[in-house]
Structure formats: C-alpha cells, structure tokens
Write a protein that holds these residues in place. Structure first.
Motif, PDB file in Angstrom:
ATOM      1  N   GLY A   1      43.936  27.952  24.063  1.00 55.49           N
ATOM      2  CA  GLY A   1      43.070  26.968  24.687  1.00 55.49           C
ATOM      3  C   GLY A   1      43.722  26.189  25.809  1.00 55.49           C
ATOM      4  N   ARG A   2      45.030  26.339  25.980  1.00 56.28           N
ATOM      5  CA  ARG A   2      45.744  25.621  27.040  1.00 56.28           C
ATOM      6  C   ARG A   2      45.929  26.470  28.296  1.00 56.28           C
ATOM      7  N   ARG A   3      45.348  27.664  28.281  1.00 61.92           N
ATOM      8  CA  ARG A   3      45.438  28.514  29.483  1.00 61.92           C
ATOM      9  C   ARG A   3      44.796  27.797  30.659  1.00 61.92           C
ATOM     10  N   SER A   4      45.420  27.912  31.804  1.00 62.47           N
ATOM     11  CA  SER A   4      44.848  27.304  33.008  1.00 62.47           C
ATOM     12  C   SER A   4      43.690  28.162  33.505  1.00 62.47           C
ATOM     13  N   VAL A   5      42.812  27.542  34.267  1.00 64.59           N
ATOM     14  CA  VAL A   5      41.700  28.271  34.874  1.00 64.59           C
ATOM     15  C   VAL A   5      42.240  29.381  35.753  1.00 64.59           C
ATOM     16  N   LYS A   6      43.312  29.115  36.480  1.00 64.70           N
ATOM     17  CA  LYS A   6      43.909  30.139  37.351  1.00 64.70           C
ATOM     18  C   LYS A   6      44.391  31.333  36.529  1.00 64.70           C
ATOM     19  N   GLU A   7      45.056  31.077  35.419  1.00 62.13           N
ATOM     20  CA  GLU A   7      45.538  32.171  34.580  1.00 62.13           C
ATOM     21  C   GLU A   7      44.373  33.004  34.044  1.00 62.13           C
TER      22      GLU A   7
ATOM     23  N   THR B   1      22.314  32.165  23.288  1.00 55.96           N
ATOM     24  CA  THR B   1      22.553  32.166  24.716  1.00 55.96           C
ATOM     25  C   THR B   1      23.122  33.512  25.125  1.00 55.96           C
ATOM     26  N   GLU B   2      22.559  34.076  26.164  1.00 55.85           N
ATOM     27  CA  GLU B   2      23.063  35.335  26.685  1.00 55.85           C
ATOM     28  C   GLU B   2      24.369  35.086  27.430  1.00 55.85           C
ATOM     29  N   ILE B   3      25.375  35.874  27.097  1.00 57.06           N
ATOM     30  CA  ILE B   3      26.621  35.832  27.849  1.00 57.06           C
ATOM     31  C   ILE B   3      26.980  37.262  28.226  1.00 57.06           C
ATOM     32  N   ASP B   4      27.679  37.401  29.339  1.00 58.76           N
ATOM     33  CA  ASP B   4      28.067  38.743  29.764  1.00 58.76           C
ATOM     34  C   ASP B   4      29.494  39.045  29.307  1.00 58.76           C
ATOM     35  N   SER B   5      29.985  40.226  29.676  1.00 63.00           N
ATOM     36  CA  SER B   5      31.308  40.658  29.224  1.00 63.00           C
ATOM     37  C   SER B   5      32.423  39.781  29.799  1.00 63.00           C
ATOM     38  N   VAL B   6      32.213  39.222  30.981  1.00 60.65           N
ATOM     39  CA  VAL B   6      33.230  38.340  31.567  1.00 60.65           C
ATOM     40  C   VAL B   6      33.281  37.031  30.784  1.00 60.65           C
ATOM     41  N   ASP B   7      32.109  36.471  30.459  1.00 58.17           N
ATOM     42  CA  ASP B   7      32.077  35.258  29.628  1.00 58.17           C
ATOM     43  C   ASP B   7      32.783  35.514  28.296  1.00 58.17           C
ATOM     44  N   ARG B   8      32.490  36.669  27.687  1.00 60.23           N
ATOM     45  CA  ARG B   8      33.089  37.008  26.389  1.00 60.23           C
ATOM     46  C   ARG B   8      34.600  37.092  26.515  1.00 60.23           C
ATOM     47  N   ARG B   9      35.094  37.688  27.615  1.00 61.93           N
ATOM     48  CA  ARG B   9      36.541  37.800  27.837  1.00 61.93           C
ATOM     49  C   ARG B   9      37.151  36.421  28.043  1.00 61.93           C
ATOM     50  N   ILE B  10      36.469  35.560  28.784  1.00 60.64           N
ATOM     51  CA  ILE B  10      36.950  34.183  28.977  1.00 60.64           C
ATOM     52  C   ILE B  10      37.043  33.476  27.638  1.00 60.64           C
TER      53      ILE B  10
ATOM     54  N   ASP C   1      42.932  35.073  36.911  1.00 59.33           N
ATOM     55  CA  ASP C   1      43.769  36.236  37.217  1.00 59.33           C
ATOM     56  C   ASP C   1      43.527  37.369  36.224  1.00 59.33           C
ATOM     57  N   ILE C   2      43.388  37.039  34.955  1.00 56.24           N
ATOM     58  CA  ILE C   2      43.212  38.057  33.918  1.00 56.24           C
ATOM     59  C   ILE C   2      41.847  38.725  34.025  1.00 56.24           C
ATOM     60  N   VAL C   3      40.793  37.932  34.294  1.00 55.27           N
ATOM     61  CA  VAL C   3      39.442  38.511  34.338  1.00 55.27           C
ATOM     62  C   VAL C   3      39.075  39.059  35.716  1.00 55.27           C
ATOM     63  N   GLY C   4      39.931  38.835  36.706  1.00 52.50           N
ATOM     64  CA  GLY C   4      39.696  39.409  38.024  1.00 52.50           C
ATOM     65  C   GLY C   4      38.714  38.646  38.890  1.00 52.50           C
ATOM     66  N   LEU C   5      38.637  37.342  38.691  1.00 46.31           N
ATOM     67  CA  LEU C   5      37.797  36.477  39.530  1.00 46.31           C
ATOM     68  C   LEU C   5      38.671  35.383  40.127  1.00 46.31           C
ATOM     69  N   SER C   6      38.125  34.665  41.090  1.00 52.21           N
ATOM     70  CA  SER C   6      38.847  33.507  41.617  1.00 52.21           C
ATOM     71  C   SER C   6      38.618  32.322  40.665  1.00 52.21           C
ATOM     72  N   PRO C   7      39.451  31.290  40.771  1.00 54.21           N
ATOM     73  CA  PRO C   7      39.333  30.156  39.848  1.00 54.21           C
ATOM     74  C   PRO C   7      37.983  29.431  39.867  1.00 54.21           C
ATOM     75  N   SER C   8      37.352  29.292  41.035  1.00 50.81           N
ATOM     76  CA  SER C   8      36.090  28.530  41.102  1.00 50.81           C
ATOM     77  C   SER C   8      34.990  29.121  40.213  1.00 50.81           C
ATOM     78  N   PRO C   9      34.691  30.420  40.282  1.00 54.20           N
ATOM     79  CA  PRO C   9      33.652  30.943  39.400  1.00 54.20           C
ATOM     80  C   PRO C   9      34.043  30.895  37.920  1.00 54.20           C
ATOM     81  N   VAL C  10      35.327  31.022  37.642  1.00 53.49           N
ATOM     82  CA  VAL C  10      35.765  30.928  36.243  1.00 53.49           C
ATOM     83  C   VAL C  10      35.562  29.505  35.741  1.00 53.49           C
TER      84      VAL C  10
END
Length: 149
Positions: A21-27, A4-13, A30-39
């Motif tokens: 593994g307990r990191r919140s979607v919001k956290e 499966t192709e993944i991009d650099s943001v997917d890899r960072r996630i 914030d780290i990857v520079g996107l809003s929570p919904s796309p993450v």
C-alpha cells in the motif's frame, strides 16, 4: 453497494496496492505501463467508489508480545439473526474478525490472545453470552497471506 465494473488495469493496480500500500503512483504507473496522471485518477476513482476503503500497516504481532492466534467456529440457534451473530462477539477486545458463513458453522471468529488460559476465558465469555449453542476452537500454528511474504 452496487457492483462496480473495473478493467484489467484497475485490477492490476488493486493487486499492486494490496501487495504494498506504500507504493508510489509512479511505481504503480511504471508497472502497469501508464503515466502517473491516469494511474492517480484510477486510484482516486477506486477510492471514490468505495473499492479502496483505506490503507493500513501490516504488523507482526509476535514481535510485540507473546501472543497467539486462534479461530472458533460458532453455532447458533436456527432463529438467530445474522446481525445478532456478529453483535454477540464484536465487543470482545480479543476478537479481530468475525465471518458469518452459510452452512455449518454459522460464524468463524478470529482471536489474538496471550496464552491458552486467556483463550479459555474468551471462549467461556462467548458461551455465557446466551446465543451460542456450540463452539469448536482451532489454534493457529503458522500463517501466510498473499502480499505479505
């Protein structure tokens, strides 16, 4: 499973979730520079595609009982099927992982044991299984794993 192709943001996630593994979607967002919904959508897509297969707790076994870890290199006859290599040890409760590898040895097995006598018993059990033609045992002195500092 197809690659499966993944991009650099997917890899960072993925890296962030592997680290904790307990990191919140919001956290993560914030780290990857996107809003929570796309993450959240990216994480769900990675789960749906089978790239993220689960979340787990990391346990320090030394805090539970006097255990130690060991590895054994296993060698099999040349006509042994890879599936038979794995099957020969996966029913042993002390085995935590089996890695079939190319070259010599044929497999590397990870154990969690109570003491040296227990290790002897498990190695003897593997040798009596009939398929193993040679072993080399290694005891773990210390370990480190990425994301588990």
């Amino acid at each position: 499973m197809a690659l499966t192709e993944i991009d650099s943001v997917d890899r960072r996630i993925l890296d962030l979730l592997i680290e904790d593994g307990r990191r919140s979607v919001k956290e993560v967002a914030d780290i990857v520079g996107l809003s929570p919904s796309p993450v959240r959508r990216r994480i769900e897509r990675l789960e749906d595609r089978g790239i993220i297969t689960g979340y787990t707790a990391v346990v320090d076994e030394s805090g539970l009982s006097p255990t130690f870890e060991a590895f054994a290199e296993l060698r099999f006859a040349g006509d042994t099927k890879v599936s038979d290599i794995t099957a020969s040890v996966k029913g042993i409760p002390e085995v935590t992982a089996v890695y079939t590898v190319a070259g010599d040895p044929d497999a590397i097995v990870h154990f969690r044991l109570d003491d040296l006598s227990h290790l002897h018993q498990v190695i003897d059990r593997i040798r009596r299984g009939g398929h193993v033609i040679g072993t080399k045992t290694l005891m773990v002195l210390d370990s480190w794993q990425r994301g588990r500092d």
